[in-house]
Design an enzyme around this catalytic site. Structure first.
Site, mmCIF file in Angstrom:
data_model
loop_
_atom_site.group_PDB
_atom_site.id
_atom_site.type_symbol
_atom_site.label_atom_id
_atom_site.label_comp_id
_atom_site.label_asym_id
_atom_site.label_seq_id
_atom_site.Cartn_x
_atom_site.Cartn_y
_atom_site.Cartn_z
ATOM 1 N N GLU A 1 3.648 3.741 10.524
ATOM 2 C CA GLU A 1 3.316 4.947 11.222
ATOM 3 C C GLU A 1 4.131 4.864 12.701
ATOM 4 O O GLU A 1 4.612 5.725 13.116
ATOM 5 C CB GLU A 1 1.918 5.204 11.671
ATOM 6 N N ASP B 1 9.867 5.148 5.727
ATOM 7 C CA ASP B 1 9.447 5.573 6.724
ATOM 8 C C ASP B 1 10.472 6.533 7.446
ATOM 9 O O ASP B 1 10.173 7.556 8.222
ATOM 10 C CB ASP B 1 9.233 4.514 7.902
ATOM 11 N N GLY C 1 5.509 -1.513 11.232
ATOM 12 C CA GLY C 1 4.342 -0.602 11.056
ATOM 13 C C GLY C 1 4.824 0.710 10.670
ATOM 14 O O GLY C 1 5.597 1.336 11.347
ATOM 15 N N ARG D 1 0.765 -0.171 -1.172
ATOM 16 C CA ARG D 1 1.037 -1.637 -1.017
ATOM 17 C C ARG D 1 -0.045 -2.022 -1.906
ATOM 18 O O ARG D 1 -1.306 -2.321 -1.652
ATOM 19 C CB ARG D 1 0.969 -2.107 0.368
ATOM 20 N N GLY E 1 17.889 10.335 -5.190
ATOM 21 C CA GLY E 1 17.496 11.498 -4.344
ATOM 22 C C GLY E 1 16.116 11.755 -4.505
ATOM 23 O O GLY E 1 15.357 10.875 -4.564
ATOM 24 N N ALA E 2 15.667 12.964 -4.158
ATOM 25 C CA ALA E 2 14.284 13.546 -3.601
ATOM 26 C C ALA E 2 14.116 14.929 -4.087
ATOM 27 O O ALA E 2 14.935 15.735 -4.180
ATOM 28 C CB ALA E 2 13.850 13.200 -2.129
ATOM 29 N N ARG F 1 13.006 9.466 -5.170
ATOM 30 C CA ARG F 1 13.530 8.687 -6.230
ATOM 31 C C ARG F 1 14.587 7.709 -5.902
ATOM 32 O O ARG F 1 15.376 7.552 -6.839
ATOM 33 C CB ARG F 1 13.847 9.801 -7.245
ATOM 34 N N GLY F 2 14.528 7.039 -4.743
ATOM 35 C CA GLY F 2 15.627 6.120 -4.279
ATOM 36 C C GLY F 2 16.909 6.502 -4.092
ATOM 37 O O GLY F 2 17.262 7.644 -3.925
ATOM 38 N N TYR G 1 0.770 -12.833 6.152
ATOM 39 C CA TYR G 1 -0.091 -11.813 7.078
ATOM 40 C C TYR G 1 -0.924 -12.228 7.815
ATOM 41 O O TYR G 1 -1.803 -13.237 7.002
ATOM 42 C CB TYR G 1 -0.257 -10.549 6.302
#
Length: 359
Positions: free
Chosen positions: A55, A281, A53, A192, A253-254, A249-250, A125
């Site tokens: 969160e 996460d 999950g 998702r 980086g970010a 950005r995988g 699911y």
């Protein structure tokens, strides 16, 4: 948001009947069943039980990193609900505000061993009508939800039901308007596609993100969910409201945009990927840990990358994070050393030279 963290804002921990914590996360967790052997779901003879999950993943990583964290949700009054509460609590997460629903089951899902990013992967699911899908503003412990310095939400929850959408809306823009001294609101878009069957439906995530203080979004998911194709700057132009926007950005980086108009870019270290699950996460948890500790933006991004690397170099959704001293040492590397960092399986165990290679 500035480099001194949430305490620098006018927001303070709210007065509540529950103990204050660093972070509260709200969302559905499910019992997961991973295959004992590779193959189609039809052919797998047995499964290993775990938890999953978005969160609760963030909550577990933050708790393992030494923060006080509360997870708020609903689960069924069944054995699977017992397992979730016990397993998440074992990470050190406060689960006292999780409510049990005697009329609805705990969600579960089964998956194959294939790469989740390919068509070879199967997942089944069983979450329709789950206890968590019945979350609403009226049946949740709002005092517990607002008891943290940071409230972390994701775009998965509003896709579960109209009540969950209303709850998420109440906890983003409406929380800030009605409770200006409440928590900093963090929102991970976590798009998702399977939960938003009509492409236009996912645009609700854009409205929810506009109500948050801190937003995490992948460059690819911004294109998939909202049709934004101009890169990180175009995403910021579409989301000017959050004080901080972090575009992931995988492997590239970010980028973090702050409320002062500054743009902070940080490359990701090279990682030997074992399983490409749970990294988003973990990144959010690492960044939030930096926020809570009042670290500068570069360090927040680096801690996000390191937590993501821990998830990527271990099987499953959750991985043991590096110790704080170990992570701090790596995050403090100069740009040259950081740029040559190469992390493989086992690197989080103790920080030995052979576990953190340069190339």
């Amino acid at each position: 948001m500035t480099a001194t963290g949430p305490a620098a804002r006018t927001h303070h921990a709210p007065v509540a009947v529950v103990d204050a914590v660093d972070v509260v996360t709200v969302g559905e967790s499910m019992v997961t069943f991973a295959p004992s052997v590779p193959g189609r779901l039809a052919d797998v003879p047995s499964f290993h039980r775990g938890i999953g999950g978005a969160e609760s993943n963030v909550a577990c990583v933050l708790a393992a990193a030494g923060h006080a964290v509360r997870w708020v949700s609903r689960v069924g009054a069944d054995g699977f609900g017992d397992h979730l509460v016990e397993a998440i609590g074992a990470y050190g997460v406060d689960t006292s505000a999780v409510r049990r629903d005697p009329a609805r089951p705990t969600g579960i899902y089964f998956r194959t061993a294939g790469d989740r990013a390919t068509d070879a992967h199967e997942v089944a699911y069983y979450r329709a009508g789950s206890a968590a899908s019945a979350m609403t503003t009226e049946n949740m412990d709002l005092a517990a939800i607002r008891s943290g310095r940071v409230l972390h939400l994701s775009g998965i929850t509003p896709a579960l039901s109209a009540g969950c959408l209303g709850l998420t809306a109440d906890l983003t823009a409406r929380t800030r308007a009605a409770h200006p001294l409440g928590p900093l609101v963090s929102f991970d878009v976590n798009h998702r596609p399977g939960l938003w069957p009509r492409p236009d439906d996912a645009r609700v995530l854009l409205d929810l993100a506009r109500g948050a203080d801190l937003v995490f979004v992948g460059e690819d998911e911004a294109e998939d969910a909202w049709g934004i194709t101009g890169g990180p700057d175009a995403i910021r132009a579409a989301l000017p409201e959050p004080a901080t926007l972090v575009v992931k950005r995988g492997a590239d980086g970010a980028i973090a945009y702050d409320e002062h108009g500054a743009r902070h870019t940080e490359p990701a270290p090279r990682v030997d990927v074992v399983a490409a699950v749970g990294a988003g996460d973990a990144f959010a948890a690492g960044y939030l840990s930096g926020v809570l500790r009042g670290l500068p933006v570069r360090a927040r991004l680096r801690h996000g990358h390191l937590m993501a690397a821990a998830a990527l170099t271990a099987p499953g959704d959750l991985a043991a994070p590096p110790g704080r001293a170990h992570a701090d040492r790596l995050a403090d590397l100069d740009d040259t050393a950081w740029g040559t960092l190469h992390l493989g399986p086992g690197w989080t165990a103790g920080g030995a030279v052979e576990e953190v290679r340069t190339s």
